[in-house]
Design a protein around this motif. Structure first.
Motif, PDB file in Angstrom:
ATOM      1  N   VAL A 214       2.909   4.013  -2.887  1.00 27.76           N
ATOM      2  CA  VAL A 214       2.574   5.259  -3.578  1.00 27.76           C
ATOM      3  C   VAL A 214       2.528   6.378  -2.545  1.00 27.76           C
ATOM      4  O   VAL A 214       1.726   6.333  -1.605  1.00 27.76           O
TER       5      VAL A 214
ATOM      6  N   PHE B 112      -6.477   8.452  -3.782  1.00 32.26           N
ATOM      7  CA  PHE B 112      -5.458   9.467  -4.039  1.00 32.26           C
ATOM      8  C   PHE B 112      -6.005  10.865  -3.737  1.00 32.26           C
ATOM      9  O   PHE B 112      -5.348  11.685  -3.099  1.00 32.26           O
TER      10      PHE B 112
ATOM     11  N   ILE C 161       1.600  10.173  -1.753  1.00 35.54           N
ATOM     12  CA  ILE C 161       0.712  11.226  -2.246  1.00 35.54           C
ATOM     13  C   ILE C 161       0.926  12.471  -1.403  1.00 35.54           C
ATOM     14  O   ILE C 161       0.568  12.486  -0.219  1.00 35.54           O
TER      15      ILE C 161
ATOM     16  N   ILE D 265       2.224  12.023  -7.830  1.00 38.76           N
ATOM     17  CA  ILE D 265       2.491  10.906  -6.931  1.00 38.76           C
ATOM     18  C   ILE D 265       3.906  10.387  -7.173  1.00 38.76           C
ATOM     19  O   ILE D 265       4.493  10.627  -8.223  1.00 38.76           O
TER      20      ILE D 265
ATOM     21  N   SER E  30      -3.887   8.376 -11.254  1.00 38.07           N
ATOM     22  CA  SER E  30      -3.491   9.741 -10.914  1.00 38.07           C
ATOM     23  C   SER E  30      -3.597  10.689 -12.104  1.00 38.07           C
ATOM     24  O   SER E  30      -4.064  11.821 -11.970  1.00 38.07           O
TER      25      SER E  30
END
Length: 420
Positions: free
Chosen positions: A115, A44, A117, A95, A85
């Motif tokens: 997901v 992430f 980002i 996210i 996150s």
């Protein structure tokens, strides 16, 4: 990152790149064996610190095959992504999690977790350090590049922070009834261009229109959903210090004040007015004069300055309003700008957030008797601090004090008027 289902399948076929990360999910019984939360947070951070991207859970990175996730275990996988996150990134990331199906090699639809980002407002640190994305791999950000990135994502000399687009927010997150009040009698062809002129919207790296920091703060009903530190923590204490025996014993009242900035100002003033004492003085003619602990115009100016000039780029910070029996304390995140000092505040004028202050100067105040001879929240004449000092000293006989803490937080202390 807008990607259709077919385009996503094509990207999977081509493999990972600077914008796409694939992760197989392993289970041991009901527990997730991999990926680990820390490893997921590293991915992430690397994407957020670069230009954003997509991470697909349930797709093998080497074979590029859709393996899927059992439907009954989707909740656990989503919770893992959310915890990675929120708990393993500093500051926490923003996210978007979506459950969807993709076809495997045999054409069978398999559940996966997508997901998204976005590029971060801040530089994110994960368990692996400060990472960025180079092609399909993540790497430590070199020190010189890290310094430049931190500067770009905080107080950029080209784009002010309050005009920075907010990742994860869309223009539909702004309430038209809130931003249209800044239009006045003006007409406009499109909401995007008008909000851009106000500094309340801008395009991100992908050309997508998003609210700016100022737009979220002024025209979103819940700005703290996008900027978690954008609220005022107000507490009224018993006595003159924080010495808790139990929560009820030392707190008289507490409130997290949220909403658009003008509403935060009004609610903070209402909190002070509700929790301060009003003494009664006998006049020479035998009449009675009510004497409040604080001058409400001074309180209004103090809170307005706090929300208008605080540093919104500081993660984990918030405005703190504390009421004691003998004083009010107001903590504002951020160092003073343009070489200003606490002693020079009454004589100089400077703004960290030009867009916010400009729009607050166009925002009408609620006519509830607090503000005398004032039509708009800010007048931008540099009179706020002198009013705080003079009106408070006139009431209590003591001059308010500004103190800079660790060059990162400004403390204003206003003494309460003593009951006679």
């Amino acid at each position: 990152m807008n990607t259709t289902r077919n385009a996503l399948l094509e990207k999977i076929r081509l493999g990972e790149d600077s914008y796409l990360e694939l992760k197989e999910v392993h289970f041991s019984g009901d527990a997730i064996r991999g990926p680990r939360q820390e490893a997921l947070a590293d991915e992430f951070a690397a994407l957020a610190n670069t230009r954003g991207g997509i991470l697909l859970l349930g797709v093998h990175d080497r074979t590029r095959t859709v393996q899927g996730i059992p439907v009954e275990k989707l909740d656990a996988v989503e919770a893992l992504a959310r915890q990675a996150s929120e708990d393993s990134l500093k500051p926490p990331g923003v996210i978007t999690i979506e459950r969807m199906t993709l076809a495997d090699d045999r054409g069978h639809e398999k559940p996966i977790v997508r997901v998204d980002i976005p590029p971060g407002l801040f530089v994110h640190q994960s368990p692996g350090g400060y990472l960025h994305r180079i092609g399909s791999s993540k790497r430590q950000i070199p020190p010189d590049q890290l310094a430049r990135l931190m500067q770009q994502r905080s107080q950029s000399s080209v784009i002010r922070f309050d005009e920075t687009p907010v990742p994860g927010a869309g223009l539909d997150d702004l309430d038209p009834s809130l931003w249209q009040r800044f239009a006045g009698p003006l007409t406009y062809d499109s909401a995007e261009m008008f909000l851009a002129k106000l500094g309340m919207a801008s395009q991100d790296h992908f050309g997508i229109w998003r609210p700016s920091v100022a737009g979220v703060l002024l025209a979103s009903r819940q700005p703290h959903c996008f900027l978690p530190n954008a609220f005022i923590q107000a507490v009224a204490y018993r006595g003159v210090s924080i010495s808790p025996l139990s929560e009820r014993a030392y707190q008289r009242d507490a409130q997290d004040i949220t909403g658009p900035l003008d509403q935060q100002i009004n609610q903070a003033c209402a909190f002070v007015r509700k929790n301060m004492w009003v003494a009664a003085r006998k006049q020479a003619d035998g009449g009675r004069q009510d004497v409040p602990q604080y001058d409400m115009l001074a309180v209004f100016e103090a809170v307005t300055n706090a929300v208008a000039h605080r540093d919104y780029s500081m993660p984990g910070s918030k405005i703190r309003l504390r009421l004691f029996d003998d004083r009010m304390e107001l903590f504002t995140p951020g160092a003073l700008v343009n070489t200003m000092t606490p002693d020079s505040l009454p004589y100089r004028q400077a703004s960290r957030n030009e867009t916010i202050t400009s729009q607050l100067a166009r925002c009408p105040v609620e006519q509830d008797g607090i503000i005398r001879a004032r039509t708009h929240i800010m007048e931008k004449r540099g009179e706020g601090v002198p009013i705080i000092l003079s009106e408070s000293e006139k009431l209590s006989g003591k001059r308010p004090r500004y103190h800079l803490i660790d060059d990162s937080e400004l403390l204003l202390t206003i003494d309460a008027a003593a009951a006679e």
